[in-house]
Design an enzyme around this catalytic site. Structure first.
Site, short mmCIF file in Angstrom:
data_model
loop_
_atom_site.label_atom_id
_atom_site.label_comp_id
_atom_site.label_asym_id
_atom_site.label_seq_id
_atom_site.Cartn_x
_atom_site.Cartn_y
_atom_site.Cartn_z
N ASN A 65 0.85 -1.18 0.00
CA ASN A 65 0.00 0.00 0.00
C ASN A 65 0.88 1.23 0.00
O ASN A 65 1.72 1.40 0.89
CB ASN A 65 -0.91 0.01 1.23
CG ASN A 65 -1.80 -1.21 1.25
OD1 ASN A 65 -2.37 -1.60 0.23
ND2 ASN A 65 -1.91 -1.86 2.39
N ARG A 81 0.36 4.36 0.59
CA ARG A 81 -0.31 5.50 1.22
C ARG A 81 -0.16 5.41 2.74
O ARG A 81 0.31 4.40 3.26
CB ARG A 81 -1.81 5.43 0.90
CG ARG A 81 -2.43 4.12 1.40
CD ARG A 81 -3.94 4.05 1.32
NE ARG A 81 -4.45 2.90 2.03
CZ ARG A 81 -4.56 1.67 1.54
NH1 ARG A 81 -4.17 1.41 0.30
NH2 ARG A 81 -5.03 0.68 2.27
#
Ligand code: MV4
Length: 458
Positions: free
Chosen positions: A291, A293
């Site tokens: 991920n 983020r």
């Protein structure tokens, strides 16, 4: 090589927008909120130094509308954009547009997002870098090709969409006779859902745990890991409860997981904060996704490391080296997070509506990250999460006890929430003992018991 950031536009809403505002405030950085008409009275709109309306309630016309966000940044004179999580946070085209318009994107490079958004490319790259991946294939050229591949891998196998992720577009196949048909269906569904029909196979792990490692990487090639989180309490790929560090994972496995996560980040010259997700199968682990983020559950890592991840994310975006962070981290106690959602605790149906009365818990080791208040109306346009309760204590047992108390002190009237579900989860023997897997809720949820707790709530 550092590029100062003076004003950040926050391309998000809800608790994460507040989280970014707080980080910026402490760093002496001005903030620009963007909001839909529905969010005109929202706390992120009020607490930012400036606010710009970017459109009507539905996200495609506001929080997902790139031209409006770029216009808001230019209008307000922002020099950087923080995407939060969800919405445009992992859209390479958005990051690219920000950069093109002279805005620093507080996140990784667009190419990192593109690579990790392409699950087959990510798998291939990780395997080549020495990060363990499950036995599997590249993009299947035909349903027939699946047959020989599955015989090599062994059943059960899982069919995944290359453009999927987060559990979307997956099909488990136990029976060789239905493999080709399932692959054909998966290809058609992936084409319809993602505009890309590429699918691949992996060996299916029947009872995995979800363990993810937080990494932080600067622009100079330094990478450090901030330990791991366990997120095995999920329902339909929505995480419900997270904890850090993981519990009942042998020390040698934790060391290897952390090492693999750093290897993964270094292999792609990653920058910014990121999470490498692994499936844990007994003492074996395999790369699942990365991920690119800040994540909802970043708070549990903050509590056990003492590092403000959003501030670090901003510092890194200015080109600052890791410096003080570049060391071996050790967990300081244990942290647990409960995601509080405006939803029926039993059916999980979203419960938009107005919060008539609200009380959040407090006390030593209790953190509440939330954007709601008494009189706030939960809109059907957005995610149903209304906040996060995080407890931190010296031991896991104490953090669990602290969370039970925090949940008991939480009062939300006017809409139903999943507080009773959390209260039930925290009394389950599997959770108390630890070592539960991703099927915990599906296999154990006692609807009547949760219903009883919901009715008993004052
Ligand atoms: C798997 C798996 C078992 N075997 N892959 C779910 C989300 C996406 N990141 C991948 N997921 C899974 N991939 C193989 N080869 C099981 C899951 C999975 C899962 C993973 C983590 C947490 C919860 C989950 C719930 C169902 C399935």
């Amino acid at each position: 090589m550092t590029q100062p950031i003076r004003k950040v536009l926050i391309a998000n809403r809800g608790e994460i927008a507040l989280r970014v505002i707080r980080a910026c405030r402490e760093l002496g950085i001005r903030t620009v909120a963007v909001h839909s008409t529905v969010d005109a009275e929202a706390l992120h709109t009020r607490f930012a130094d400036e606010a710009v309306c970017i459109g009507p309630g539905p996200s495609p016309s506001s929080y997902l509308h790139i031209p409006n966000l770029i216009a808001a940044a230019e209008l307000s004179g922002a020099d950087a954009v923080h995407p939060g999580y969800g919405f445009l946070a992992e859209r390479a085209d958005f990051a690219q547009m920000c950069i093109k318009c002279g805005l620093a994107f507080i996140g990784p490079l667009p190419e990192h997002m593109s690579l990790m958004g392409d699950k087959v490319a990510a798998r291939t790259r990780m395997e080549a870098s020495g990060v363990p991946v499950l036995p599997g294939t590249g993009v299947l050229q035909s349903p027939q090709e699946a047959r020989s591949a599955a015989e090599r891998i062994g059943f059960p196998v899982i069919v995944k969409a290359s453009a999927g992720g987060g559990g979307r577009g997956m099909k488990i196949v136990h029976d060789p006779d239905v493999l080709e048909q399932t692959v054909a269906t998966a290809q058609a569904e992936a084409q319809a859902a993602f505009g890309c029909g590429d699918v691949y196979l992996e060996r299916y792990v029947t009872s995995p745990r979800h363990i993810e490692v937080q990494v932080v990487a600067d622009h100079h090639g330094n990478v450090v890991d901030l330990l791991e989180r366990e997120c095995s309490v999920q329902r339909r790929h929505q995480k419900i409860l997270e904890e850090a560090p993981s519990y009942k994972v042998p020390e040698s496995v934790r060391v290897a997981l952390r090492k693999s996560a750093v290897t993964a980040a270094k292999a792609i010259r990653y920058r910014s904060v990121g999470t490498v997700e692994f499936l844990l199968d007994g003492n074996d682990f395999y790369f699942m996704e990365m991920n690119t983020r800040i994540q909802v559950e970043h708070c549990v890592t903050e509590m056990i490391t003492g590092v403000d991840l959003v501030q670090e994310q901003i510092r890194i975006a200015t080109g600052e080296p890791l410096g003080h962070l570049d060391r071996e981290f050790e967990a300081k106690g244990h942290a647990i997070e409960c995601r509080i959602n405006a939803e029926d605790p039993v059916t999980f149906a979203p419960q938009p509506g107005t919060i008539e009365a609200l009380h959040f818990p407090g006390g030593y080791g209790v953190r509440v990250d939330s954007h709601v208040y008494q009189g706030y109306t939960v809109s059907p346009h957005y995610d149903s999460m209304i906040g996060k309760l995080i407890t931190h204590a010296a031991t896991r047992e104490q953090a669990l006890a602290r969370m039970r108390g925090a949940l008991d002190e939480t009062i939300v009237r006017g809409i139903r929430t999943n507080v009773p579900l959390h209260r039930w989860i925290l009394d389950q023997q599997n959770i108390i003992e630890g070592g539960y897997d991703t099927h915990f809720l599906a296999q154990n949820l006692d609807v009547d018991a949760v219903q009883a707790l919901a009715e008993e709530e004052h």
